[in-house]
Design a protein around this motif. Structure first.
Motif, short mmCIF file in Angstrom:
data_model
loop_
_atom_site.label_atom_id
_atom_site.label_comp_id
_atom_site.label_asym_id
_atom_site.label_seq_id
_atom_site.Cartn_x
_atom_site.Cartn_y
_atom_site.Cartn_z
N GLU A 132 35.60 51.02 45.71
CA GLU A 132 35.61 52.15 44.91
C GLU A 132 35.92 51.94 43.49
O GLU A 132 35.28 52.33 42.30
N ALA A 133 37.04 50.79 43.31
CA ALA A 133 37.30 50.53 41.95
C ALA A 133 36.00 49.84 41.14
O ALA A 133 35.83 50.14 39.99
N LEU A 134 35.30 48.86 42.13
CA LEU A 134 34.15 48.28 41.39
C LEU A 134 33.12 49.37 41.01
O LEU A 134 32.54 49.19 39.94
N GLY A 135 32.75 50.30 41.65
CA GLY A 135 31.87 51.26 41.58
C GLY A 135 32.40 52.12 40.37
O GLY A 135 31.52 52.40 39.27
N ARG A 136 33.56 52.45 40.11
CA ARG A 136 33.92 53.19 39.00
C ARG A 136 33.83 52.39 37.73
O ARG A 136 33.45 52.67 36.71
N SER A 137 34.30 51.01 37.86
CA SER A 137 34.23 50.07 36.68
C SER A 137 32.96 49.81 36.30
O SER A 137 32.67 49.97 34.90
N LEU A 138 31.92 49.54 37.06
CA LEU A 138 30.45 49.46 36.55
C LEU A 138 29.89 50.53 35.98
O LEU A 138 29.13 50.39 35.10
N ALA A 139 30.27 51.75 36.81
CA ALA A 139 29.67 53.03 36.13
C ALA A 139 30.23 53.02 34.57
O ALA A 139 29.47 53.44 33.62
N SER A 140 31.42 52.79 34.53
CA SER A 140 32.12 52.89 32.99
C SER A 140 31.40 52.09 31.97
O SER A 140 31.27 52.52 30.91
N ALA A 141 31.07 50.73 32.61
CA ALA A 141 30.69 49.82 31.58
C ALA A 141 29.05 50.02 31.50
O ALA A 141 28.68 49.17 30.88
N GLY A 142 28.30 50.83 32.34
CA GLY A 142 26.92 51.11 32.09
C GLY A 142 26.05 50.46 32.82
O GLY A 142 24.99 49.95 32.28
N TRP A 143 26.90 49.63 34.03
CA TRP A 143 25.61 48.88 34.96
C TRP A 143 25.43 49.52 36.08
O TRP A 143 26.08 50.24 36.80
N PRO A 144 24.10 49.70 36.42
CA PRO A 144 23.54 50.15 37.50
C PRO A 144 24.20 49.52 38.80
O PRO A 144 24.29 48.29 38.75
N VAL A 145 24.49 50.17 39.83
CA VAL A 145 25.06 49.58 41.07
C VAL A 145 24.26 49.49 42.08
O VAL A 145 23.74 50.72 42.70
#
Length: 343
Positions: A116-129
């Motif tokens: 969950e933390a990865l999903g939020r962090s990558l979203a905030s940094a502009g990276w498609p997951v």
């Protein structure tokens, strides 16, 4: 030499309408045998609607300009892709501007929180997951990405109209609405256990880096990790409890030139800014200072106020003031036991 030059010219001039070439042209230009031409004719006919000779909009073929070239480099490249969602994401996947997150279907609480933390962090940094929309880690990272107004990319082991597991119907719809879904399985394809393993190569092929959150020794995620290493992609592993069965496979990769992911901010810093606009304008503000980033990491780790003060070596009152400001900014919400949760 003259014949070779004529053939090169023929191909260069005709690739744009390759799908509509008559069979005789394939025979003349490429020398294909009748058996292969019959197979081509059957394949093209199966895609055509009555009165139409065009490829459906939701289908990509290898000659399509949107087709990611990395897929064709696989040992077993897909023959076609069926997709739905945002068409503008295909160029990003072609440039491998995404991060794949994979793991077990039966994760620990720690594994779910890290996903969950990865999903939020990558979203905030502009990276498609990118993930496989399976139970466990896949679902956790994609739910968090959607909630953070990020860009999820789901690679299915089923045809587009199928949902597996069934309880992911809402999540799969959300991924299609805000990001992209794709699969190599056509609507009439049979779903077998092997089809879920085969989709792993596709999600790796469109990623810039791969993260294993948690998986046992028998997990299909390890196959994805092996593919990533064979392609020379950066492989990150979240260290897990050495006594847990669900972390033994991922922990083993830490001895095979994988990077340990123990600090989310350092991981995001290593990736750099992602290719899509940050959701700041419609979501939570992106933390700017190193101290705030470290504080949010403590929040995502479930630390209490006392534990945060001890870990960050800071005054509890100062930390409480920072958390209050993050509450006002809509970044965190208070929880029982002097804990907070990221939104």
């Amino acid at each position: 030499m003259r014949q070779l030059a004529d053939l090169s010219c023929e191909l260069a001039c005709g690739l744009g309408d390759l799908w509509d070439w008559p069979l005789s042209r394939f025979h003349e230009a490429l020398g294909w045998p009748d058996s292969l031409l019959d197979s081509l004719a059957h394949y093209r006919q199966s895609w055509r609607s009555p009165g139409s000779a065009s490829v459906p909009d939701h289908v990509l073929l290898p000659m399509d300009p949107l087709w990611p070239a990395s897929l064709s480099d696989l040992d077993r490249p897909p023959l076609s892709l069926q997709w739905c969602g945002r068409r503008d994401l295909w160029p990003l996947l072609s440039r491998r501007q995404a991060v794949a997150v994979i793991g077990t279907r039966r994760p620990s609480v720690h594994g779910v929180r890290m996903a969950e933390a990865l999903g939020r962090s990558l979203a905030s940094a502009g990276w498609p997951v990118v993930s496989g929309l399976a139970e466990g880690i896949d679902a956790a990272v994609h739910r968090a990405c959607v909630q953070a107004k990020g860009v999820p990319v789901g690679v299915l082991g089923t045809p587009l109209h199928r949902v597996y597991p069934q309880e992911h119907r809402g999540l799969q719809m959300s991924v299609a609405e805000t990001g992209l879904l794709f699969t190599e399985l056509r609507d009439d394809a049979r779903v077998q256990r092997s089809t879920f393993a085969l989709r792993n190569r596709l999600l790796v092929a469109v990623a810039r880096a791969v993260v294993i959150v948690e998986c046992p020794k028998s997990s299909g995620a390890l196959h994805s990790a092996a593919i990533a290493q064979s392609m020379g992609l950066p492989l990150w592993v979240v260290p897990g409890d050495a006594m847990r069965h669900s972390a033994q496979g991922s922990n083993a990769f830490l001895q095979r030139q994988a990077s340990a992911l123990v600090d989310l901010s350092a991981f995001i810093h290593a990736l750099g800014s992602g290719p899509v606009p940050s959701p700041d304008s419609v979501g939570r503000p992106m933390p700017r200072t190193p101290s705030t980033v470290k504080l949010l990491q403590q929040v995502d780790n479930g630390a209490t106020l006392e534990q945060m003060a001890r870990s960050l070596q800071d005054d509890p009152q100062h930390i409480a003031q920072q958390l209050m400001q993050l509450e006002l900014d809509g970044v965190v919400t208070p929880m029982p036991g002097l804990r907070w949760r990221s939104l």
